[in-house]
Design a protein around this motif. Structure first.
Motif, PDB file in Angstrom:
ATOM      1  N   LEU A   1      -4.815   4.918  -0.584  1.00  0.00           N
ATOM      2  CA  LEU A   1      -4.763   4.066   0.481  1.00  0.00           C
ATOM      3  C   LEU A   1      -6.029   4.480   1.254  1.00  0.00           C
ATOM      4  CD1 LEU A   1      -0.964   2.318   0.976  1.00  0.00           C
ATOM      5  CD2 LEU A   1      -2.955   2.118  -0.691  1.00  0.00           C
ATOM      6  N   THR A   2      -7.139   3.186   1.681  1.00  0.00           N
ATOM      7  CA  THR A   2      -7.474   3.372   2.430  1.00  0.00           C
ATOM      8  C   THR A   2      -7.795   1.702   2.810  1.00  0.00           C
ATOM      9  OG1 THR A   2      -9.582   3.048   1.329  1.00  0.00           O
ATOM     10  CG2 THR A   2      -9.516   4.554   1.595  1.00  0.00           C
ATOM     11  N   TYR A   3      -9.000   1.600   3.965  1.00  0.00           N
ATOM     12  CA  TYR A   3      -8.819   0.022   4.545  1.00  0.00           C
ATOM     13  C   TYR A   3      -9.653  -0.560   3.483  1.00  0.00           C
ATOM     14  CZ  TYR A   3     -10.571  -3.123   8.154  1.00  0.00           C
ATOM     15  OH  TYR A   3     -10.313  -4.427   9.438  1.00  0.00           O
ATOM     16  N   ARG A   4     -10.915  -0.018   2.510  1.00  0.00           N
ATOM     17  CA  ARG A   4     -11.107  -0.716   1.741  1.00  0.00           C
ATOM     18  C   ARG A   4     -10.353  -1.171   0.323  1.00  0.00           C
ATOM     19  NH1 ARG A   4     -17.613   1.476   0.577  1.00  0.00           N
ATOM     20  NH2 ARG A   4     -17.438   0.738   2.536  1.00  0.00           N
ATOM     21  N   ARG A   5      -9.957  -0.157   0.158  1.00  0.00           N
ATOM     22  CA  ARG A   5      -9.037  -0.162  -0.849  1.00  0.00           C
ATOM     23  C   ARG A   5      -8.182  -1.737  -0.911  1.00  0.00           C
ATOM     24  NH1 ARG A   5      -8.678   5.890  -2.191  1.00  0.00           N
ATOM     25  NH2 ARG A   5     -10.867   6.665  -4.167  1.00  0.00           N
ATOM     26  N   VAL A   6      -7.313  -1.257   0.321  1.00  0.00           N
ATOM     27  CA  VAL A   6      -6.247  -2.674   0.255  1.00  0.00           C
ATOM     28  C   VAL A   6      -6.875  -3.488   0.530  1.00  0.00           C
ATOM     29  CG1 VAL A   6      -4.368  -3.498   1.668  1.00  0.00           C
ATOM     30  CG2 VAL A   6      -4.659  -0.388   1.527  1.00  0.00           C
ATOM     31  N   ILE A   7      -8.079  -3.937   1.609  1.00  0.00           N
ATOM     32  CA  ILE A   7      -8.667  -5.273   1.161  1.00  0.00           C
ATOM     33  C   ILE A   7      -9.390  -6.038  -0.498  1.00  0.00           C
ATOM     34  CG2 ILE A   7     -11.390  -6.445   1.856  1.00  0.00           C
ATOM     35  CD1 ILE A   7     -10.607  -5.504   4.401  1.00  0.00           C
TER      36      ILE A   7
END
Length: 371
Positions: free
Chosen positions: A138-144
């Motif tokens: 999970l990363t910020y970019r991947r969740v977005i």
């Protein structure tokens, strides 16, 4: 909300119109099905929060120990009550009960032991989709990116009438999960226009899909409940989740809240069919208000017992067993399947004794004569 909907407005369990039996609380209870939409939004928030920094194995283990212990008890208890109490609901065949224990009855076309279990299949589909992101980390970019891709696929599936794909991505309910994910990102990283845009899109689509569910609910409640209440409640849900993500309620630290939260899942699993059986058999013997209040209190007590005596101990054992299983899988990937302390096998993959030196290739042992 869901309990009040099933007990007061759904049109089951009581003889006679419920709008006349409970005229004061019938109308607000008729909107109680919206508790499911709120639950999906909370689920998106909480699952993203609890999975941050975890592996797929951790994610799988946490979901199994959270869902299945109380669910197994709910399936068996509901089956027992419906089977042993005559004249009420129709009991299920034992093969259907076995399939229900897997939580996979929906894709197999098997009827739910209890009607509320349909939401668990929605949860499982969310876990399946979100596991792809957990697997990558999970990363910020991947969740977005996940939110945007999920929304796009859902729109295409809904627009082109793709049945299986629409079912997989939950085109009807995905907007509440997506909103929950976006709200968690706001909570963790702070608000920005992109995240509020995802929330706004989810709000608009959620309002639309909720009105479709409202039209279906009129068949069960038997009255023309105004659709404006749906729009108001969806707006309230999004406002509350926005407040959570922005820290408006961080000072609320009441000690009874975790205990109350622990009851919600077993209460949800047990209340519907068992409660209806109670109403079927006691409505002419006990005052209806006393019966309603007593049934709710009894279900809360039963939920407490399930949490203390079933969920906690079974979850601990499941966690130990699954953790050991995944540890064995990881060990097998690193030591060719040998158990800790076990000597190396006498022969390798090539069939040579493990202690024999490996003979170099022929061309490296001596120079070939030039012609």
């Amino acid at each position: 909300m869901v309990v009040s909907y099933h007990y007061v407005a759904f049109g089951e369990g009581w003889d006679g119109p419920q709008a006349q039996l409970f005229p004061v609380i019938f109308r607000p209870s008729a909107y109680g099905w919206l508790g499911v939409e709120l639950f999906f939004m909370i689920s998106g928030f909480v699952i993203c929060m609890s999975c941050w920094g975890r592996t797929v194995a951790d994610f799988f283990t946490s979901r199994v120990i959270r869902l299945f212990p109380a669910y197994w008890l709910g399936v068996l208890a509901t089956t027992a009550v419906v089977t042993l109490v005559p004249g009420g609901l129709e009991p299920h065949a034992w093969r259907e009960v076995l399939v229900n224990l897997t939580m996979l009855q929906w894709p197999l076309g098997v009827e739910h032991v209890d009607g509320v279990y349909w939401t668990l299949w929605a949860e499982l589909r969310f876990y399946l989709l979100f596991a792809l992101v957990v697997w990558r980390g999970l990363t910020y970019r991947r969740v977005i990116t996940f939110c945007c891709v999920w929304a796009t696929v859902a729109l295409l599936a809904k627009g082109y009438g793709s049945g299986p794909l629409s079912d997989l991505v939950m085109a009807q309910y995905c907007w509440f999960f997506i909103a929950g994910l976006a709200f968690f990102l706001i909570h963790r990283f702070g608000p920005n226009l992109l995240l509020w845009g995802i929330v706004g899109l989810s709000f608009a689509m959620g309002q639309h899909t909720a009105m479709q569910t409202w039209r279906r609910s009129l068949h069960y409640v038997g009255h023309n409940i105004p659709g404006g209440g749906v729009a108001v409640l969806i707006t309230v849900f999004f406002a509350v989740m926005a407040g959570v993500s922005l820290g408006w309620f961080h000072r609320i630290d009441w000690r009874w809240l975790p205990a109350a939260g622990a009851l919600t899942y077993p209460l949800y699993l047990l209340h519907e069919s068992i409660g209806w059986e109670v109403f079927h058999h006691l409505q002419y013997k006990v005052d209806r208000w006393l019966l309603l209040g007593g049934t709710v209190a009894g279900m809360l007590l039963l939920a407490h017992l399930v949490h203390r005596l079933v969920e906690r101990p079974v979850s601990r054992r499941l966690k130990r067993g699954l953790s050991a299983a995944f540890a064995q899988v990881r060990a097998a990937d690193t030591d060719d399947g040998r158990r800790p302390g076990e000597p190396a096998p006498p022969f390798g993959d090539t069939g040579r004794p493990a202690s024999d030196p490996v003979t170099p290739p022929l061309e490296t042992t001596a120079a070939a004569p030039r012609t």
